[in-house]
Structures are given as C-alpha cells and as structure tokens.
Design an enzyme around this catalytic site. Structure first.
Site, PDB file in Angstrom:
ATOM      1  N   LYS A   1       2.630  -2.902   5.921  1.00 33.59           N
ATOM      2  CA  LYS A   1       2.766  -2.824   4.468  1.00 33.59           C
ATOM      3  C   LYS A   1       4.197  -2.475   4.066  1.00 33.59           C
ATOM      4  O   LYS A   1       4.678  -2.894   3.002  1.00 33.59           O
ATOM      5  CB  LYS A   1       1.761  -1.819   3.900  1.00 33.59           C
TER       6      LYS A   1
ATOM      7  N   TYR B   1      -0.990  -0.291  10.307  1.00 35.68           N
ATOM      8  CA  TYR B   1      -1.200  -0.919   8.983  1.00 35.68           C
ATOM      9  C   TYR B   1      -0.023  -0.569   8.067  1.00 35.68           C
ATOM     10  O   TYR B   1       0.507  -1.437   7.361  1.00 35.68           O
ATOM     11  CB  TYR B   1      -2.520  -0.389   8.431  1.00 35.68           C
TER      12      TYR B   1
ATOM     13  N   SER C   1       0.864  -1.193   0.000  1.00 36.29           N
ATOM     14  CA  SER C   1       0.000   0.000   0.000  1.00 36.29           C
ATOM     15  C   SER C   1       0.896   1.236   0.000  1.00 36.29           C
ATOM     16  O   SER C   1       2.022   1.193   0.495  1.00 36.29           O
ATOM     17  CB  SER C   1      -0.860   0.006   1.268  1.00 36.29           C
TER      18      SER C   1
HETATM   19  N1  LIG Z   1      -8.734  -0.468  -1.074  1.00 37.47           N
HETATM   20  C1  LIG Z   1      -7.683   0.304  -0.898  1.00 37.47           C
HETATM   21  O1  LIG Z   1      -7.774   1.559  -0.895  1.00 37.47           O
HETATM   22  C2  LIG Z   1      -6.323  -0.312  -0.736  1.00 37.47           C
HETATM   23  C3  LIG Z   1      -5.205   0.531  -0.847  1.00 37.47           C
HETATM   24  C4  LIG Z   1      -3.939  -0.003  -0.715  1.00 37.47           C
HETATM   25  C5  LIG Z   1      -3.796  -1.358  -0.461  1.00 37.47           C
HETATM   26  N2  LIG Z   1      -4.884  -2.157  -0.347  1.00 37.47           N
HETATM   27  C6  LIG Z   1      -4.660  -3.582  -0.112  1.00 37.47           C
HETATM   28  O2  LIG Z   1      -5.338  -4.311  -1.100  1.00 37.47           O
HETATM   29  C7  LIG Z   1      -5.598  -5.629  -0.620  1.00 37.47           C
HETATM   30  C8  LIG Z   1      -7.019  -6.017  -0.950  1.00 37.47           C
HETATM   31  O3  LIG Z   1      -7.896  -5.087  -0.337  1.00 37.47           O
HETATM   32  P1  LIG Z   1      -9.278  -4.641  -0.991  1.00 37.47           P
HETATM   33  O4  LIG Z   1      -9.316  -3.178  -0.885  1.00 37.47           O
HETATM   34  O5  LIG Z   1      -9.470  -5.296  -2.292  1.00 37.47           O
HETATM   35  O6  LIG Z   1     -10.294  -5.218   0.102  1.00 37.47           O
HETATM   36  P2  LIG Z   1     -11.770  -5.873  -0.019  1.00 37.47           P
HETATM   37  O7  LIG Z   1     -12.485  -5.396  -1.209  1.00 37.47           O
HETATM   38  O8  LIG Z   1     -12.368  -5.668   1.320  1.00 37.47           O
HETATM   39  O9  LIG Z   1     -11.438  -7.425  -0.231  1.00 37.47           O
HETATM   40  C9  LIG Z   1     -10.726  -8.117   0.748  1.00 37.47           C
HETATM   41  C10 LIG Z   1     -10.660  -9.569   0.344  1.00 37.47           C
HETATM   42  O10 LIG Z   1      -9.884 -10.283   1.285  1.00 37.47           O
HETATM   43  C11 LIG Z   1     -10.686 -11.291   1.902  1.00 37.47           C
HETATM   44  N3  LIG Z   1     -10.237 -11.347   3.297  1.00 37.47           N
HETATM   45  C12 LIG Z   1     -10.438 -10.453   4.285  1.00 37.47           C
HETATM   46  N4  LIG Z   1      -9.797 -10.840   5.401  1.00 37.47           N
HETATM   47  C13 LIG Z   1      -9.177 -12.001   5.095  1.00 37.47           C
HETATM   48  C14 LIG Z   1      -8.364 -12.888   5.816  1.00 37.47           C
HETATM   49  N5  LIG Z   1      -8.068 -12.693   7.105  1.00 37.47           N
HETATM   50  N6  LIG Z   1      -7.902 -13.995   5.196  1.00 37.47           N
HETATM   51  C15 LIG Z   1      -8.214 -14.234   3.907  1.00 37.47           C
HETATM   52  N7  LIG Z   1      -8.970 -13.433   3.157  1.00 37.47           N
HETATM   53  C16 LIG Z   1      -9.451 -12.320   3.754  1.00 37.47           C
HETATM   54  C17 LIG Z   1     -12.126 -10.872   1.670  1.00 37.47           C
HETATM   55  O11 LIG Z   1     -13.033 -11.947   1.557  1.00 37.47           O
HETATM   56  P3  LIG Z   1     -13.773 -12.688   2.809  1.00 37.47           P
HETATM   57  O12 LIG Z   1     -14.532 -11.616   3.516  1.00 37.47           O
HETATM   58  O13 LIG Z   1     -14.619 -13.713   2.145  1.00 37.47           O
HETATM   59  O14 LIG Z   1     -12.671 -13.286   3.621  1.00 37.47           O
HETATM   60  C18 LIG Z   1     -11.992 -10.243   0.293  1.00 37.47           C
HETATM   61  O15 LIG Z   1     -11.934 -11.231  -0.694  1.00 37.47           O
HETATM   62  C19 LIG Z   1      -5.240  -5.595   0.862  1.00 37.47           C
HETATM   63  O16 LIG Z   1      -3.940  -6.125   1.024  1.00 37.47           O
HETATM   64  C20 LIG Z   1      -5.214  -4.117   1.196  1.00 37.47           C
HETATM   65  O17 LIG Z   1      -4.356  -3.836   2.283  1.00 37.47           O
HETATM   66  C21 LIG Z   1      -6.148  -1.664  -0.479  1.00 37.47           C
END
Ligand SMILES: NC(=O)c1ccc[n+]([C@@H]2O[C@H](COP(=O)([O-])OP(=O)(O)OC[C@H]3O[C@@H](n4cnc5c(N)ncnc54)[C@H](OP(=O)(O)O)[C@@H]3O)[C@@H](O)[C@H]2O)c1
Length: 257
Positions: free
Chosen positions: A165, A161, A148
């Site tokens: 990261k 967090y 991130s």
């Molecule tokens: N969105 C942002 O702005 C952003 C920015 C920078 C980085 N990121 C990173 O991007 C990645 C994905 O995030 P996202 O934004 O796509 O989130 P999201 O839409 O909430 O999706 C999260 C996914 O991870 C699964 N999940 C949650 N907790 C889990 C666990 N303990 N073990 C296994 N699976 C788990 C969820 O499914 P279930 O609920 O079925 O488990 C879902 O498939 C993360 O690493 C996050 O830190 C996100």
C-alpha cells in the site's frame, strides 16, 4: 463553476476494480450517481453483474466486466471490454487488493509475498499503463488507487500488505509526475478500518472492535459509504488541481496519540 458542475461526471466513463461489494461498490455507485457510465469489475461475473444491474435499475448506466487482478492477462479483457462498450475511460479506480498473509513479515511465504505485490502494485501499474495513454490523448483523466493507512505506519500483523500500500502511494505520485503535463491526475485514498468483509477479522469480535473504536477520534470505525466522497472529489472537476496525493480518510486515527 457551480457546485453541481464541480461534481458532475456526465459523459465520462469510470472503471472500478473490485467493485462487487465493500468500498469499491459504493465508489462505483457514487460515480454512477454523479453521471458517469461505470464498469463494475471483480473476479467473478456472478458477483459484479448484480451490482451493475442495480445501478441500471436506479437510473444509472453500468456494465459488468470481470477481471481477476491477480491474473495480469485479464487486464486486457477489462480494458478492451470497457473501450469496446464506451470507447473511452476517464476515471480509473484501482481498488481491488489482496492480503493472503496476516502475520509478521518473518513468516511470509514467497508465494504470498509475490501475490500481494503482483496484485496490489504491479498489476495496478499494468492497468494504468493500458488506460492512461487514451486519457492523455484527450488531455483529461483521473486515476485513484485505494491504498490504506497500513502504508503510513509499521504494523506487526500487516507488514507485507503495508509495503504494497506504501508502494501504491508512490505509484500515484510517480504517475502524477509522468503524466501531469497531459492533465492526468493520480492520487491515492488511504482508508482507516472500514466495516467490510476484507477487514472482518479486525472488527467482527466485539472486544476487538471496542478497542479499535477507542483509538478513533470520531468514536467509530469507517463504513464503505465514508470513502465514496473522497473518490468523487478526486474523480471530478472539484479535484482538478489535486495530484500525487494520498488522502487519508480514517476518522482521525492516524493523527491521534
Ligand atoms: N476494509 C478496510 O478496513 C480497508 C482499509 C484500508 C484499505 N482498504 C482497501 O480497500 C480496498 C477494497 O477493500 P474492501 O474492504 O472494500 O474489501 P471487500 O469488501 O472484501 O471487497 C473487495 C472487492 O474486491 C473484489 N476482489 C477481491 N479480490 C480480487 C482480485 N484479485 N481481483 C479483482 N477483484 C477482487 C471482490 O469481489 P470478488 O470476490 O467478486 O472478486 C470485492 O468486490 C482494498 O484495496 C483494500 O486494501 C480496506
């Protein structure tokens, strides 16, 4: 190499953690469209199974294998399941992460701190340690960890967090060094703010969104689809000389004043 061959993953197997929705889902779909057989994984069978099904209906090949990445013992279930289904893992995308603490570091509980570091860092390493040796035997493999931009700057609400990261970025660098001679590439993607449930608190309120958007040179926050191309690049032959890097995919927010 032809343009198509550069991005061709035919015959390869990819495992994507946290791929039932958001960024992980579009990465799984992109890798499947490029020809990979994909293991869709998340905490719950009922959320990842429909995503695998949709990939299969669209003409790809996918299977759902749940794995709660906060529970280290479930890593064996994921790896053993993928290996017994397809006998190999060529691309590993460590995308699942948690952030139970939104606030200053001074107020984090030990339980929340441990959960963030265990899930986002320690268990990513355990998963890599299970997956990479069989890649090394074939002298080919790509590991992608979703970090991130919170890893790159201080942040008054996302400090813990961000530490996890930043550790992921170092994890990728060190995997790149330790496994490079076996032709394993390890990289991170560092997204900016992306419109997913994970970051809902940061974009749902229109006023907050307008403030955030104003800081993005491209004039918008990210959509999950904006991250898929970087993952495909790092997974495919197009990225075969890229290793140990953190590729920032953030609409320019970290380079603007
Ligand atoms: N969105 C942002 O702005 C952003 C920015 C920078 C980085 N990121 C990173 O991007 C990645 C994905 O995030 P996202 O934004 O796509 O989130 P999201 O839409 O909430 O999706 C999260 C996914 O991870 C699964 N999940 C949650 N907790 C889990 C666990 N303990 N073990 C296994 N699976 C788990 C969820 O499914 P279930 O609920 O079925 O488990 C879902 O498939 C993360 O690493 C996050 O830190 C996100």
């Amino acid at each position: 190499m032809s343009y198509k061959a550069l991005f061709d993953l035919s015959g390869q197997v990819a495992v994507v953690t946290g791929s039932s929705k958001g960024i992980g889902r579009v990465i799984a779909e992109a890798l499947a469209e490029a020809g990979a057989k994909v293991v869709v994984s998340s905490r719950r069978e009922e959320s990842c199974a429909p995503v695998a099904e949709a990939i299969n209906v669209a003409g790809g090949e996918a299977v759902a294998i749940p794995c709660h990445m906060s529970k280290g013992e479930q890593i064996d279930t994921l790896v053993d399941g993928a290996m017994s289904k397809w006998g190999r893992i060529d691309v590993l995308v460590c995308n699942a992460a948690v952030n139970p603490h939104f606030g200053p570091m001074a107020t984090v509980t030990e339980e929340a701190y441990d959960k963030v570091l265990n899930t986002n860092v320690k268990h990513n390493l355990w998963l890599c340690n299970r997956v990479i040796p069989q890649m090394a035997e074939r002298r080919d493999g790509a590991v992608i960890i979703v970090s991130s931009i919170a890893a790159l700057k201080g942040n008054d609400m996302l400090g813990i967090y961000g530490i996890s990261k930043a550790a992921d970025a170092q994890l990728a660098r060190n995997l790149a060094v330790e496994w490079g001679r076996s032709n394993i590439r390890a990289n991170c993607i560092a997204p900016g703010l992306v419109r997913t449930d994970f970051a809902r608190a940061l974009w749902e309120d229109p006023e907050r969104l307008a403030k955030a958007t104003a800081t993005y040179p491209l004039g918008r926050i990210g959509e999950p689809e904006d991250i898929a191309g970087a993952a495909l690049l790092l997974a495919s032959p197009a990225g075969r000389f890229i290793t140990g890097q953190t590729l920032v995919v953030d609409g320019g927010v970290t380079i603007s004043g």
